[in-house]
Motif scaffolding. Structure first.
Motif, mmCIF file in Angstrom:
data_model
loop_
_atom_site.group_PDB
_atom_site.id
_atom_site.type_symbol
_atom_site.label_atom_id
_atom_site.label_comp_id
_atom_site.label_asym_id
_atom_site.label_seq_id
_atom_site.Cartn_x
_atom_site.Cartn_y
_atom_site.Cartn_z
ATOM 1 N N TYR A 27 69.286 72.125 53.336
ATOM 2 C CA TYR A 27 68.454 70.943 53.588
ATOM 3 C C TYR A 27 67.558 71.014 54.823
ATOM 4 O O TYR A 27 66.664 70.184 54.966
ATOM 5 C CB TYR A 27 69.345 69.691 53.697
ATOM 6 C CG TYR A 27 70.157 69.486 52.455
ATOM 7 C CD1 TYR A 27 69.541 69.126 51.263
ATOM 8 C CD2 TYR A 27 71.528 69.685 52.450
ATOM 9 C CE1 TYR A 27 70.270 68.967 50.097
ATOM 10 C CE2 TYR A 27 72.271 69.518 51.298
ATOM 11 C CZ TYR A 27 71.632 69.165 50.117
ATOM 12 O OH TYR A 27 72.359 69.010 48.968
ATOM 13 N N ASP A 30 63.742 71.475 54.209
ATOM 14 C CA ASP A 30 63.202 70.270 53.559
ATOM 15 C C ASP A 30 63.040 69.134 54.566
ATOM 16 O O ASP A 30 62.081 68.357 54.482
ATOM 17 C CB ASP A 30 64.120 69.829 52.420
ATOM 18 C CG ASP A 30 64.242 70.884 51.348
ATOM 19 O OD1 ASP A 30 63.204 71.444 50.947
ATOM 20 O OD2 ASP A 30 65.372 71.173 50.915
ATOM 21 N N SER A 65 57.607 65.706 46.575
ATOM 22 C CA SER A 65 58.775 65.476 45.728
ATOM 23 C C SER A 65 58.529 65.952 44.298
ATOM 24 O O SER A 65 59.372 66.621 43.707
ATOM 25 C CB SER A 65 59.146 63.991 45.727
ATOM 26 O OG SER A 65 59.481 63.575 47.031
ATOM 27 N N GLU A 83 60.444 69.351 43.528
ATOM 28 C CA GLU A 83 61.705 68.957 42.908
ATOM 29 C C GLU A 83 61.607 68.750 41.396
ATOM 30 O O GLU A 83 62.620 68.726 40.716
ATOM 31 C CB GLU A 83 62.254 67.690 43.575
ATOM 32 C CG GLU A 83 62.433 67.824 45.073
ATOM 33 C CD GLU A 83 63.250 69.037 45.505
ATOM 34 O OE1 GLU A 83 64.253 69.381 44.838
ATOM 35 O OE2 GLU A 83 62.876 69.660 46.518
ATOM 36 N N TYR A 134 63.175 78.045 42.978
ATOM 37 C CA TYR A 134 63.274 76.636 43.342
ATOM 38 C C TYR A 134 64.365 75.972 42.525
ATOM 39 O O TYR A 134 64.573 76.298 41.361
ATOM 40 C CB TYR A 134 61.940 75.912 43.086
ATOM 41 C CG TYR A 134 60.816 76.457 43.933
ATOM 42 C CD1 TYR A 134 60.596 75.978 45.214
ATOM 43 C CD2 TYR A 134 59.989 77.470 43.454
ATOM 44 C CE1 TYR A 134 59.579 76.478 45.997
ATOM 45 C CE2 TYR A 134 58.970 77.981 44.230
ATOM 46 C CZ TYR A 134 58.766 77.483 45.501
ATOM 47 O OH TYR A 134 57.771 77.979 46.273
ATOM 48 N N ASP A 189 66.873 69.136 43.590
ATOM 49 C CA ASP A 189 67.993 68.519 44.296
ATOM 50 C C ASP A 189 67.532 67.165 44.829
ATOM 51 O O ASP A 189 66.638 67.100 45.680
ATOM 52 C CB ASP A 189 68.446 69.421 45.443
ATOM 53 C CG ASP A 189 69.673 68.897 46.183
ATOM 54 O OD1 ASP A 189 70.092 67.750 45.927
ATOM 55 O OD2 ASP A 189 70.203 69.643 47.022
ATOM 56 N N ASP A 238 67.072 66.734 48.513
ATOM 57 C CA ASP A 238 65.843 67.252 49.113
ATOM 58 C C ASP A 238 64.819 66.131 49.264
ATOM 59 O O ASP A 238 64.116 66.049 50.274
ATOM 60 C CB ASP A 238 65.245 68.380 48.273
ATOM 61 C CG ASP A 238 66.066 69.657 48.337
ATOM 62 O OD1 ASP A 238 66.973 69.746 49.182
ATOM 63 O OD2 ASP A 238 65.781 70.561 47.527
ATOM 64 N N CYS A 245 65.570 64.195 52.212
ATOM 65 C CA CYS A 245 65.093 64.915 53.402
ATOM 66 C C CYS A 245 63.596 64.711 53.604
ATOM 67 O O CYS A 245 63.130 64.528 54.731
ATOM 68 C CB CYS A 245 65.416 66.403 53.297
ATOM 69 S SG CYS A 245 67.179 66.773 53.434
ATOM 70 N N TYR A 246 62.828 64.740 52.511
ATOM 71 C CA TYR A 246 61.380 64.493 52.609
ATOM 72 C C TYR A 246 61.118 63.074 53.118
ATOM 73 O O TYR A 246 60.204 62.847 53.917
ATOM 74 C CB TYR A 246 60.689 64.667 51.263
ATOM 75 C CG TYR A 246 60.779 66.042 50.651
ATOM 76 C CD1 TYR A 246 60.853 67.194 51.421
ATOM 77 C CD2 TYR A 246 60.782 66.197 49.269
ATOM 78 C CE1 TYR A 246 60.938 68.448 50.837
ATOM 79 C CE2 TYR A 246 60.856 67.444 48.682
ATOM 80 C CZ TYR A 246 60.933 68.559 49.465
ATOM 81 O OH TYR A 246 61.004 69.792 48.876
#
Length: 128
Positions: A37, A40, A80, A84, A94, A97, A100, A103-104
């Motif tokens: 993480y 990210d 995202s 993702e 990739y 998740d 993630d 985290c963004y």
């Protein structure tokens, strides 16, 4: 003008990302939670910081320029969706998740709260 590139959060995020990349790709050292993480979490303060600095170099508002909430949300949604949803379907490098995306979101909030400010000598903030 105080550059975004000199902001302590930008410097920390930038160095944390590149040190991690060096450890993983050159030395084969993986720090488990950071591997999952950390990059990210650091990505959007770095990306927004670079974009804001570039805009400040060319925009007439210079050091007064900040990004609007709408612009930051568009960047968040873009990252995202691309990292993702889209890329995991086309590359094994990739993986999707949902954490993630969290985290963004945190990275965007950190940028908005602490970095998306006019330089100290700027008289007042105006959004792009």
């Amino acid at each position: 003008m105080i550059d975004i590139f000199k902001h302590p959060i930008f410097i920390f995020a930038f160095l944390a990302f590149w040190i991690n990349q060096f450890l993983e790709n050159s030395l084969g050292i993986f720090v488990p939670i950071y591997h999952a993480y950390g990059d990210d979490l650091m990505a959007l303060p770095v990306v927004y910081g670079i974009c804001l600095q570039l805009m400040r170099w060319i925009h007439p508002l210079y050091s007064e320029l900040t990004f609007s909430k709408k612009q930051l949300i568009i960047g968040l949604v873009y990252f995202s969706v691309v990292f993702e949803l889209f890329l995991p379907n086309y590359s094994n490098a990739y993986s999707a998740d949902p954490l993630d995306v969290l985290c963004y979101i945190i990275g965007t909030w950190v940028f908005y709260q602490f970095m998306n400010k006019p330089a100290p000598q700027a008289r007042k903030s105006q959004e792009l």
